[in-house]
Design an enzyme around this catalytic site. Structure first.
Site, PDB file in Angstrom:
ATOM      1  CB  THR A 241      -0.905   0.061   1.242  1.00  0.00           C
ATOM      2  OG1 THR A 241      -0.120   0.448   2.381  1.00  0.00           O
ATOM      3  CG2 THR A 241      -1.581  -1.266   1.511  1.00  0.00           C
ATOM      4  CG  ASP A 242       1.537   5.817  -1.135  1.00  0.00           C
ATOM      5  OD1 ASP A 242       2.421   5.960  -0.259  1.00  0.00           O
ATOM      6  OD2 ASP A 242       1.475   6.541  -2.135  1.00  0.00           O
ATOM      7  CD1 TRP A 243       0.984   8.230   5.463  1.00  0.00           C
ATOM      8  CD2 TRP A 243       3.135   7.617   5.445  1.00  0.00           C
ATOM      9  NE1 TRP A 243       1.550   8.655   6.646  1.00  0.00           N
ATOM     10  CE2 TRP A 243       2.869   8.282   6.663  1.00  0.00           C
ATOM     11  CE3 TRP A 243       4.430   7.135   5.205  1.00  0.00           C
ATOM     12  CZ2 TRP A 243       3.849   8.473   7.637  1.00  0.00           C
ATOM     13  CZ3 TRP A 243       5.403   7.328   6.180  1.00  0.00           C
ATOM     14  CH2 TRP A 243       5.108   7.987   7.371  1.00  0.00           C
ATOM     15  CB  ALA A 244      -1.866   5.797   6.539  1.00  0.00           C
TER      16      ALA A 244
END
Length: 781
Positions: free
Chosen positions: A316-319
């Site tokens: 995933t990307d950040w959060a």
């Protein structure tokens, strides 16, 4: 509402959204017997499975988690050993990312810190951690690393050798700092020029992006993706998929993409890099056609893992798992979001701060909400990555003998790339600037290295501060080249250098700049943008700021010739002032040696050869790409559609001037007719008809004259870059597989249709006929 009902509604809503996106290639069966994108290494695979079988569910859940290094540090930047015991000992977390204290550090410091972390991971888990970092335009999070122009600049060179060299430097220098994994290259087709991340990628064309991104990917990873040596790292190609097509122009907001374009244009560059051996993929933070990409099983598992038979890892990307319930509202809570994302195909969750997500994954596995087969598949992909990087055999390696780190060869390559990337858009004869001329350098971009680099440079937002000492600003470079006595600097206005204030302009004193201009022979007005990155770079209006427009207008009242230097991460509209300029140069974000390159070009010591990798808009409400549909414009020539005509824009894709001129002649094709299995070979003669040496990017376009769906006006199909001395001619050969002319039809099938195709290069055109229609029943061709 009871939780069971909420979960049921969440599942139903997600299923409905996913169903809505099933209209692409539904009639095309998954490609049978697809060759593995990365060759299977039986010995490596045996080690992966042996390790996997010995793992507990707690260890598996931990391996699927990535946290930011900040959760392991004390406020003073030292290690918090209690936190390490918790993160590695209790939660078995498999990956750590990011810079230390949110800024770049030296290679030696970075290596020392990561080595300690790796030793603790082996002690507490028995499995190496994998450390990842954003290295976007060189080793850009190492204070002593090599920087290159941003990707948008390298695209403007139309020379994939620079992408290869930058990739080689990224792999070597990050590995020299104990970093085995980089979140690069960025490969978001930038179809909306308002978007704040245009500069991170290769522009608006899928073919150009495919060529450049593949060159960088292969250079970062090296020749064998199953065995990455100590001079290379793993890539994470990003952001899969359609991230740069945001409708609003704002970061992390929805994209609405025609289903055929999604596969034909947006998927194609990722496919190219996957087939080149890319080991990991990072996911688009937003949504496509109403479906969050992190929840899109079809795109993550169907197209990527199954359709390409790819055994790499998706992160995933950040959060962004959290965003499935906090922003996108397709999940009821974090646990539900984890269920949706992991079942869709996510292997590693960039959770960033909260390790208790591991507990939720364990609960979901025990409840059967995430099948153990999916958990094991995800963990196998993570372990496979670590084995491919040699981390099990050598989690910490000797970094003493990296003699090429920050070497002269990469400094020279960075300067050469900047020289070939800066684009001359207008010149009424004022350039090159003659020796002895009095030059006023003005504008907010005239005396800043920060603006030359852009974001992802020493810090997230590019606020390099003391790190950029030793590099020249535009003012310094021009003073060095033309002499201090001939160059005066009066800014007129400056940028606010405080955090998150990149759009603010301070110290506005336009009259002072105008007064100085009256004593100059030439005005070099350096305008554009300060550095920014991601959501903080969102804007409401793509027009250049009012202060900067007014500065140029007032300078024009002096009657002195103006050279506009555009230093910006996206094309800001300047139609109000373009006519006031005698010359315009778009330098984009050329990095630490960009000002030196500009001085060499403005003086005529070097020649311009860059071409725009995007369409430069003229109006805020008329934003186009070069491959628009033929029905979007009504330009005709002699009663027929003019395939070389352009929309009402400031400058077109592929445009760029030189101090010399080039003539094209003798365009030939290897065949007059072709079928789906043929390769078309074109030859064209290019002659330097001017008085100085120059480089020319030779761009070949195709146009499908009649198709069953509205065709694009033209598409880039091949390119090459050549250098010619005055009077010299060269014959350029360009090859186009007939399959590349196929499009995704209204039924979702790849189709090459019988009929006429026009091929154009350098103002010349030639017609060829496809003799048969072919429709494929496979996902990819």
């Amino acid at each position: 509402m009871r939780r069971t009902l909420r979960v049921f509604l969440s599942i139903a809503m997600a299923a409905s959204l996913l169903s809505a996106c099933q209209n692409v290639c539904d009639n095309a069966c998954p490609t049978p017997n697809v060759k593995p994108a990365i060759p299977v290494d039986k010995e490596l695979e045996s080690r992966v499975q042996k390790t996997l079988k010995g793992m507990s569910i707690e260890e598996k859940a931990g391996q699927m988690m990535q946290l930011t290094v900040g959760v392991l540090l004390n406020p003073d930047g030292s290690w918090n050993e209690e936190a390490i015991e918790n993160i590695f000992g209790k939660y078995k977390v498999g990956s750590i990312l990011n810079t230390f204290q949110d800024k770049a550090a030296s290679r030696a410091y970075t290596s020392e810190m990561i080595s300690h972390l790796q030793e603790r991971s082996m002690e507490l888990i028995g499995i190496p951690t994998i450390y990842g970092m954003d290295m976007i335009h060189g080793a850009s999070y190492l204070t002593d690393g090599s920087f290159f122009p941003q990707e948008i600049n390298l695209a403007a060179t139309f020379n994939p050798e620079y992408a290869r060299i930058m990739g080689e430097a990224i792999g070597y220098e990050t590995r020299a700092a104990q970093i085995p994994w980089v979140f690069s290259p960025v490969m978001d087709l930038t179809r909306n020029p308002v978007w704040s991340r245009n500069w991170e990628s290769w522009g608006e064309d899928p073919y150009l992006q495919s060529v450049m991104a593949r060159a960088e990917t292969e250079a970062i990873q090296g020749p064998d993706p199953n065995h990455i040596d100590k001079e290379h790292t793993a890539v994470s190609i990003k952001h899969y998929l359609g991230y740069g097509a945001t409708r609003s122009g704002k970061d992390r907001t929805p994209a609405y993409i025609a289903p055929n374009d999604l596969r034909e244009k947006y998927f194609a560059p990722f496919k190219e890099c996957i087939e080149a051996g890319a080991l990991t993929v990072m996911v688009n933070s937003a949504s496509i056609n109403g479906v969050p990409t992190h929840a899109n099983h079809k795109l993550l598992t169907g197209w990527l893992k199954e359709g390409l038979n790819w055994d790499g890892m998706i992160i995933t990307d950040w959060a962004d798992i959290n965003n499935l319930y906090t922003r996108e509202h397709i999940a009821v809570d974090k646990k539900d979001a984890l269920r949706i994302g992991i079942n869709a195909g996510i292997d590693m969750v960039m959770e960033t701060y909260d390790p208790t997500a591991c507990d939720l994954i364990i609960e979901l596995a025990n409840e059967g909400a995430i099948p153990m087969e999916r958990i094991d598949d995800a963990v196998a992909r993570i372990l496979r990555l670590k084995y491919r990087l040699g981390l099990f055999d050598e989690p910490v390696w000797n970094t003493d003998n990296y003699d090429r780190f920050a070497s002269e060869e990469w400094k020279e390559a960075s300067l050469a790339a900047a020289l070939e990337s800066e684009v001359l858009l207008k010149n009424d004869g004022i350039l090159p600037i003659a020796e002895g001329k009095k030059i006023l350098v003005t504008g907010p971009n005239a005396n800043t290295v920060r603006a030359l680099n852009g974001g992802w440079s020493y810090t997230w937002q590019g606020m390099g501060g003391d790190f950029v000492k030793g590099f020249n600003t535009i003012y310094a470079a021009l003073r060095n080249r033309f002499g201090a006595a001939n160059v005066t600097y009066v800014p007129g206005l400056e940028y606010d250098e405080r955090n998150n204030m990149w759009q603010n302009e301070v110290n506005v004193n336009i009259p002072a700049a105008v007064a100085a201009a009256r004593n100059a022979d030439v005005i070099v007005a350096c305008i554009g943008e300060n550095s920014y990155c991601e959501t903080p770079g969102n804007i409401e209006d793509i027009t250049l700021s009012a202060n900067q427009l007014e500065l140029v207008k007032q300078l024009a009242t002096t009657g002195k010739p103006i050279v506009l230097v555009l230093n910006e991460g996206r094309p800001r509209v300047i139609n109000d002032i373009e006519a006031l300029a005698s010359a315009v140069v778009d330098i984009m974000l050329p990095s630490n040696y960009g000002a030196d390159a500009l001085a060499l070009l403005l003086s005529g010591d070097e020649n311009f050869s860059g071409k725009l990798p995007f369409t430069y808009p003229k109006y805020t409400n008329s934003l186009h790409t070069y491959d628009y549909k033929v029905s979007e414009a009504v330009e005709t020539m002699s009663g027929s559609y003019n395939y070389d005509a352009i929309m009402d824009i400031q400058w077109p894709f592929g445009y760029g001037l030189s101090y010399t001129s080039f003539a094209y002649s003798d365009l030939k094709a290897s065949v007059n007719e072709f079928g789906a299995d043929d390769e078309l070979v074109f030859e064209v003669t290019v002659t330097n008809t001017g008085k100085v040496a120059g480089k020319e990017s030779v761009l070949l376009y195709s146009s499908d004259v009649v198709a069953s769906i509205i065709p694009d006006v033209k598409r880039l199909r091949a390119f090459d870059k050549i250098e010619l001395q005055p009077g010299e001619s060269k014959t350029v050969t360009l090859k186009v597989p007939a399959t590349s002319l196929a499009f995704v039809n209204a039924d979702g099938r790849w189709t090459l249709e019988k009929g006429a195709f026009r091929f154009g290069v350098g103002g010349l055109g030639i017609m060829l006929d496809c003799t048969e229609t072919k429709v494929w029943d496979t996902q990819n061709i």
